[in-house]
Write a protein that holds these residues in place. Structure first.
Motif, PDB file in Angstrom:
ATOM      1  N   LEU A   1      27.222 -41.681 -21.685  1.00 34.03           N
ATOM      2  CA  LEU A   1      28.514 -42.244 -21.307  1.00 34.03           C
ATOM      3  C   LEU A   1      29.215 -41.192 -20.463  1.00 34.03           C
ATOM      4  O   LEU A   1      29.566 -40.120 -20.959  1.00 34.03           O
ATOM      5  CB  LEU A   1      29.325 -42.566 -22.569  1.00 34.03           C
ATOM      6  N   LYS A   2      29.427 -41.492 -19.189  1.00 37.60           N
ATOM      7  CA  LYS A   2      29.945 -40.471 -18.273  1.00 37.60           C
ATOM      8  C   LYS A   2      30.964 -41.056 -17.313  1.00 37.60           C
ATOM      9  O   LYS A   2      30.803 -42.168 -16.797  1.00 37.60           O
ATOM     10  CB  LYS A   2      28.781 -39.855 -17.489  1.00 37.60           C
ATOM     11  N   LEU A   3      32.033 -40.285 -17.069  1.00 37.39           N
ATOM     12  CA  LEU A   3      33.074 -40.688 -16.129  1.00 37.39           C
ATOM     13  C   LEU A   3      33.030 -39.797 -14.891  1.00 37.39           C
ATOM     14  O   LEU A   3      32.699 -38.615 -14.967  1.00 37.39           O
ATOM     15  CB  LEU A   3      34.459 -40.574 -16.773  1.00 37.39           C
ATOM     16  N   THR A   4      33.387 -40.386 -13.755  1.00 36.50           N
ATOM     17  CA  THR A   4      33.487 -39.640 -12.509  1.00 36.50           C
ATOM     18  C   THR A   4      34.864 -39.899 -11.910  1.00 36.50           C
ATOM     19  O   THR A   4      35.615 -40.759 -12.390  1.00 36.50           O
ATOM     20  CB  THR A   4      32.416 -40.089 -11.500  1.00 36.50           C
ATOM     21  N   GLU A   5      35.186 -39.188 -10.858  1.00 35.20           N
ATOM     22  CA  GLU A   5      36.486 -39.394 -10.224  1.00 35.20           C
ATOM     23  C   GLU A   5      36.615 -40.815  -9.686  1.00 35.20           C
ATOM     24  O   GLU A   5      37.721 -41.366  -9.627  1.00 35.20           O
ATOM     25  CB  GLU A   5      36.692 -38.391  -9.095  1.00 35.20           C
ATOM     26  N   GLU A   6      35.506 -41.421  -9.329  1.00 34.71           N
ATOM     27  CA  GLU A   6      35.540 -42.781  -8.796  1.00 34.71           C
ATOM     28  C   GLU A   6      36.116 -43.768  -9.804  1.00 34.71           C
ATOM     29  O   GLU A   6      36.821 -44.711  -9.429  1.00 34.71           O
ATOM     30  CB  GLU A   6      34.132 -43.226  -8.372  1.00 34.71           C
ATOM     31  N   HIS A   7      35.831 -43.553 -11.078  1.00 33.38           N
ATOM     32  CA  HIS A   7      36.372 -44.442 -12.115  1.00 33.38           C
ATOM     33  C   HIS A   7      37.899 -44.428 -12.101  1.00 33.38           C
ATOM     34  O   HIS A   7      38.546 -45.466 -12.251  1.00 33.38           O
ATOM     35  CB  HIS A   7      35.868 -44.018 -13.495  1.00 33.38           C
ATOM     36  N   PHE A   8      38.476 -43.246 -11.914  1.00 29.00           N
ATOM     37  CA  PHE A   8      39.932 -43.122 -11.915  1.00 29.00           C
ATOM     38  C   PHE A   8      40.529 -43.595 -10.595  1.00 29.00           C
ATOM     39  O   PHE A   8      41.616 -44.156 -10.560  1.00 29.00           O
ATOM     40  CB  PHE A   8      40.316 -41.666 -12.194  1.00 29.00           C
TER      41      PHE A   8
END
Length: 299
Positions: A83-90
């Motif tokens: 489960l990983k977040l990147t700047e694109e998600h924000f």
């Protein structure tokens, strides 16, 4: 009520279950990411896989208490998948979204700041941190009982730091009959120790106080129990470090001297996840209602 509010939950531990249930009871629409192995079923909750644009219509994103790692990964005990977040998600998230986390590192803070997304660190809020200090103190005392061969009553218990946890822990130890020594630097904290009928001392005196300690509880998030202090501690003494990782103890040197030192952050989620979850849930619900009001009734 949170009717019409769309909330995304990412990972977490048993505390998150209480938050999900509370938001569900308040009629929020819930999307779960990283919950493939969760057996509980919540009314109106849907399990999905994370995508770059999954937050574009979300009103809130609720991360675990531990937040997001520097590499963007989210810890979850409910999935075996990454489960990983990147700047694109924000960047693609709803402009009015509120991001909740227990604690935030520079990476998460940067993602939210650069994309003008509201970030709330729950553990920085008194309403959460003060109540959270109760299960922390109980958990610390449980660890002390399990790892000593003497009673807390009559023991010399040293508490380092007079923050929210330090105050609750010192008061609880005092209640079970321990001789409590409270270390701090600020004059007002030492005055508070005196008001509480505790034996307050300046942290510069720690090497002297350490000589007579049976148990030391540290809440200071800096290396305060270093070699110069540990060399003074008696072999039978126990150290319970409650500060966030890596703690405030030189664990290598403690081990070399045969002193038992334990790092124990996140105790509420271990010893009382139901209570800790309810504390978080109540604050999140209140803050979302306030946010909705500021946006003119549209969350």
């Amino acid at each position: 009520m949170l009717t019409g509010c769309k909330i995304a939950f990412l990972g977490g531990d048993a505390r998150q279950i209480e938050v999900i249930q509370h938001c569900s009871d308040l009629d929020a629409s819930i999307i779960l990411y990283g919950y493939e192995n969760l057996k509980n079923e919540f009314s109106g909750a849907i399990k999905k896989s994370i995508t770059p644009d999954c937050f574009q219509d979300m009103d809130a994103i609720i991360l675990p208490v531990t937040g997001m790692r520097e590499d963007g990964k989210i810890d979850s005990c409910f999935t075996n998948k990454e489960l990983k977040l990147t700047e694109e998600h924000f960047k693609k998230a709803n402009k009015n979204v509120v991001v909740f986390t227990g604690i935030a590192n520079e990476k998460l803070t940067g993602f939210c700041t650069e994309n003008q997304r509201c970030l709330i660190e729950l553990m920085n809020l008194d309403e959460v941190a003060i109540l959270n200090s109760i299960p922390t103190a109980e958990g610390a005392i449980l660890m002390a009982i399990q790892n000593t061969d003497f009673t807390l009553h009559g023991s010399n218990a040293v508490v380092l730091g007079l923050g929210r946890v330090g105050i609750t822990l010192a008061r609880t130890l005092q209640g079970v009959g321990a001789n409590v020594f409270l270390g701090a630097r600020k004059p007002e904290d030492l005055a508070r120790a005196r008001e509480m009928s505790l034996q307050g001392f300046h942290l510069d005196e720690l090497p002297l106080i350490a000589e007579k300690a049976d148990i030391i509880f540290n809440t200071v998030p800096a290396t305060i129990l270093d070699a110069s202090v540990l060399v003074k501690i008696q072999p039978h003494a126990l150290i319970i470090d409650l500060a966030s990782k890596p703690g405030g103890t030189d664990f290598r040197y403690a081990d070399k001297r045969g002193i038992k030192a334990m790092l124990a952050p996140g105790l509420p989620g271990i010893v009382a996840p139901k209570t800790a979850g309810k504390i978080i849930a109540n604050s999140i619900a209140r803050l979302l209602v306030e946010h909705k009001s500021k946006l003119g009734g549209e969350i």
